[in-house]
Motif scaffolding. Sequence first.
Motif, PDB file in Angstrom:
ATOM      1  N   SER A 113      63.732 -53.428 -22.541  1.00 37.14           N
ATOM      2  CA  SER A 113      63.298 -52.140 -22.011  1.00 37.14           C
ATOM      3  C   SER A 113      64.325 -51.049 -22.266  1.00 37.14           C
ATOM      4  N   ILE A 114      63.892 -49.818 -22.059  1.00 35.73           N
ATOM      5  CA  ILE A 114      64.779 -48.666 -22.166  1.00 35.73           C
ATOM      6  C   ILE A 114      64.680 -47.866 -20.874  1.00 35.73           C
ATOM      7  N   PHE A 115      65.711 -47.027 -20.621  1.00 33.76           N
ATOM      8  CA  PHE A 115      65.681 -46.079 -19.513  1.00 33.76           C
ATOM      9  C   PHE A 115      65.611 -44.678 -20.103  1.00 33.76           C
ATOM     10  N   PHE A 116      64.622 -43.929 -19.651  1.00 33.24           N
ATOM     11  CA  PHE A 116      64.399 -42.574 -20.163  1.00 33.24           C
ATOM     12  C   PHE A 116      64.629 -41.617 -19.010  1.00 33.24           C
ATOM     13  N   ARG A 117      65.485 -40.616 -19.239  1.00 27.95           N
ATOM     14  CA  ARG A 117      65.741 -39.617 -18.191  1.00 27.95           C
ATOM     15  C   ARG A 117      65.252 -38.253 -18.659  1.00 27.95           C
ATOM     16  N   SER A 118      64.562 -37.537 -17.762  1.00 24.53           N
ATOM     17  CA  SER A 118      64.128 -36.174 -18.038  1.00 24.53           C
ATOM     18  C   SER A 118      64.304 -35.385 -16.750  1.00 24.53           C
ATOM     19  N   GLU A 136      65.639 -34.613 -13.326  1.00 27.73           N
ATOM     20  CA  GLU A 136      66.210 -35.466 -12.270  1.00 27.73           C
ATOM     21  C   GLU A 136      65.563 -36.839 -12.223  1.00 27.73           C
ATOM     22  N   ARG A 137      64.553 -37.074 -13.076  1.00 30.71           N
ATOM     23  CA  ARG A 137      63.805 -38.329 -12.965  1.00 30.71           C
ATOM     24  C   ARG A 137      64.145 -39.308 -14.075  1.00 30.71           C
ATOM     25  N   ARG A 138      64.069 -40.586 -13.707  1.00 30.04           N
ATOM     26  CA  ARG A 138      64.352 -41.685 -14.628  1.00 30.04           C
ATOM     27  C   ARG A 138      63.160 -42.648 -14.609  1.00 30.04           C
ATOM     28  N   VAL A 139      62.843 -43.198 -15.756  1.00 31.82           N
ATOM     29  CA  VAL A 139      61.797 -44.225 -15.807  1.00 31.82           C
ATOM     30  C   VAL A 139      62.231 -45.328 -16.765  1.00 31.82           C
ATOM     31  N   ARG A 140      61.841 -46.535 -16.408  1.00 26.12           N
ATOM     32  CA  ARG A 140      62.145 -47.694 -17.250  1.00 26.12           C
ATOM     33  C   ARG A 140      60.855 -48.108 -17.951  1.00 26.12           C
ATOM     34  N   LEU A 141      60.913 -48.282 -19.256  1.00 21.42           N
ATOM     35  CA  LEU A 141      59.720 -48.645 -20.017  1.00 21.42           C
ATOM     36  C   LEU A 141      60.020 -49.853 -20.894  1.00 21.42           C
ATOM     37  N   THR A 142      59.115 -50.801 -20.897  1.00 19.00           N
ATOM     38  CA  THR A 142      59.257 -51.984 -21.741  1.00 19.00           C
ATOM     39  C   THR A 142      58.970 -51.588 -23.192  1.00 19.00           C
ATOM     40  N   ILE A 143      59.732 -52.105 -24.110  1.00 16.07           N
ATOM     41  CA  ILE A 143      59.502 -51.790 -25.531  1.00 16.07           C
ATOM     42  C   ILE A 143      58.334 -52.636 -26.035  1.00 16.07           C
ATOM     43  N   ASP A 144      57.313 -51.973 -26.583  1.00 15.18           N
ATOM     44  CA  ASP A 144      56.111 -52.685 -27.056  1.00 15.18           C
ATOM     45  C   ASP A 144      55.473 -51.894 -28.195  1.00 15.18           C
ATOM     46  N   THR A 166      56.347 -35.544 -22.399  1.00 16.07           N
ATOM     47  CA  THR A 166      57.613 -35.111 -21.812  1.00 16.07           C
ATOM     48  C   THR A 166      58.734 -35.326 -22.819  1.00 16.07           C
ATOM     49  N   ARG A 167      59.886 -34.774 -22.527  1.00 11.75           N
ATOM     50  CA  ARG A 167      61.042 -34.991 -23.400  1.00 11.75           C
ATOM     51  C   ARG A 167      62.289 -35.217 -22.565  1.00 11.75           C
ATOM     52  N   GLY A 168      63.274 -35.881 -23.163  1.00 10.46           N
ATOM     53  CA  GLY A 168      64.491 -36.173 -22.419  1.00 10.46           C
ATOM     54  C   GLY A 168      65.434 -37.007 -23.249  1.00 10.46           C
ATOM     55  N   ARG A 169      66.214 -37.852 -22.563  1.00  6.56           N
ATOM     56  CA  ARG A 169      67.246 -38.664 -23.231  1.00  6.56           C
ATOM     57  C   ARG A 169      67.108 -40.120 -22.835  1.00  6.56           C
ATOM     58  N   ILE A 170      67.641 -40.977 -23.683  1.00  7.72           N
ATOM     59  CA  ILE A 170      67.743 -42.397 -23.342  1.00  7.72           C
ATOM     60  C   ILE A 170      69.029 -42.585 -22.546  1.00  7.72           C
ATOM     61  N   GLU A 171      68.937 -43.304 -21.436  1.00  6.27           N
ATOM     62  CA  GLU A 171      70.132 -43.579 -20.623  1.00  6.27           C
ATOM     63  C   GLU A 171      70.574 -45.007 -20.899  1.00  6.27           C
ATOM     64  N   GLU A 172      71.868 -45.157 -21.096  1.00  6.91           N
ATOM     65  CA  GLU A 172      72.362 -46.515 -21.362  1.00  6.91           C
ATOM     66  C   GLU A 172      72.425 -47.295 -20.054  1.00  6.91           C
ATOM     67  N   GLU A 173      72.024 -48.527 -20.102  1.00  6.46           N
ATOM     68  CA  GLU A 173      72.154 -49.335 -18.887  1.00  6.46           C
ATOM     69  C   GLU A 173      73.539 -49.950 -18.863  1.00  6.46           C
ATOM     70  N   LEU A 174      73.999 -50.233 -17.649  1.00  4.57           N
ATOM     71  CA  LEU A 174      75.324 -50.875 -17.515  1.00  4.57           C
ATOM     72  C   LEU A 174      75.071 -52.387 -17.563  1.00  4.57           C
ATOM     73  N   ILE A 175      74.589 -52.966 -16.472  1.00  5.09           N
ATOM     74  CA  ILE A 175      74.054 -54.325 -16.486  1.00  5.09           C
ATOM     75  C   ILE A 175      72.690 -54.269 -15.791  1.00  5.09           C
ATOM     76  N   HIS A 176      71.654 -54.412 -16.534  1.00  2.00           N
ATOM     77  CA  HIS A 176      70.252 -54.349 -16.107  1.00  2.00           C
ATOM     78  C   HIS A 176      69.756 -52.919 -15.885  1.00  2.00           C
ATOM     79  N   CYS A 177      70.560 -52.027 -15.309  1.00  2.00           N
ATOM     80  CA  CYS A 177      70.119 -50.635 -15.138  1.00  2.00           C
ATOM     81  C   CYS A 177      71.339 -49.713 -15.226  1.00  2.00           C
ATOM     82  N   PRO A 178      71.148 -48.382 -15.351  1.00  4.39           N
ATOM     83  CA  PRO A 178      72.281 -47.468 -15.423  1.00  4.39           C
ATOM     84  C   PRO A 178      73.115 -47.491 -14.132  1.00  4.39           C
ATOM     85  N   GLU A 179      74.448 -47.346 -14.283  1.00  4.97           N
ATOM     86  CA  GLU A 179      75.374 -47.145 -13.168  1.00  4.97           C
ATOM     87  C   GLU A 179      75.513 -48.338 -12.219  1.00  4.97           C
TER      88      GLU A 179
END
Length: 326
Positions: A40-45, A47-55, A79-92
């Motif tokens: 999965s990836i974390f997408f931030r736009s 103040e909001r973040r969403v996790r989406l499975t890659i498919d 929508t548009r935004g940035r990919i957030e890097e996860e630390l372990i399983h999720c960001p931060e």
Amino acid sequence: MKMDAEIKAVLISIGSIDIDVSLVGKIGMSTAGPAAGEKSIFFRSGERRVRLTIDRKSPLHTALDGEDIVILMDNRELTRGRIEEELIHCPEQAYITISERCIYDCKFCTVPLRDGKIKNTKEIKELVEGAYHTQLLKAIAITSGVADSPGREVKRAVEVIKALKKYNVPIGVSVCPAANSTVMLKEAGADEIKYNVETMDRNIFSLVCPGLDLDFILEALKESVSVFGRNKVYSNMLIGLGESDETVEQGVEELARIGVIPILRAIDVHPLRSKEITANRPSPQRLLKLAKITKEKLDKYKLRVDQSQTMCLPCGGCDLVPQVDV
Ligand code: SF4
């Protein structure tokens, strides 16, 4: 366009994205819960973040526009935004699974089918040490399947939590309750706790969580509020197992009344379980309706999501977070 609550509801309802992985830094793979084994990836736009499975088969596609990742549906920008890097399983956070196996057989979870490893305290300390040195570590979260017995698993979690207190960040724990587990985890140094009810529809619970006891979980949650305090106790409630909105509303009210913050989680039907369970990912409209109901109940019982420092509420990747997204 920035991601608002309505757009986040659409993204969560779909739950996946077709993205060129070269656009993404480190890609994570979950080792716990219904999404175990999925990348999965974390997408931030905004103040909001969403996790989406890659498919590759997802109706959501992406394009690059300057620095922005643009999410498209039917060739129209959603929508548009940035990919957030996860630390372990999720960001931060360092969100670590001890036992990647389980003796239970919840019909929405793939962990029992995986027979994965049991991480020892040394391995977990090394993972957290690595995360700590990135200087991005804001919290630690410990979760686990039940490799042999809930009591044995709690003992593993206690040993791990004691070893991780030295990092001076809040520690959350999400395990199956056992006798005296709440006090043991608190005394080990956990700051927040999550025992999942999975569903408050008792018929569905008995079908999808054979061998588990909903009343025992509810009793453990009640005790947790007196031991950990209000705003520090959470419980996942899966949405899409066939429960009615009325049952969800009553369940949310029952949990909030005893001081527990419910986390409404859209069901993720993994292919490995698709023959065993009848479930439907909720529509964006249903997700929004239930998130607003949950916000009303939290406000009514004076519970505050923003007091949570570990696990799913500060992450917000998988859910419409009441008092934050709606
Ligand atoms: S919301 Fe919870 S389960 Fe989802 S990515 Fe964040 S920490 Fe993981």
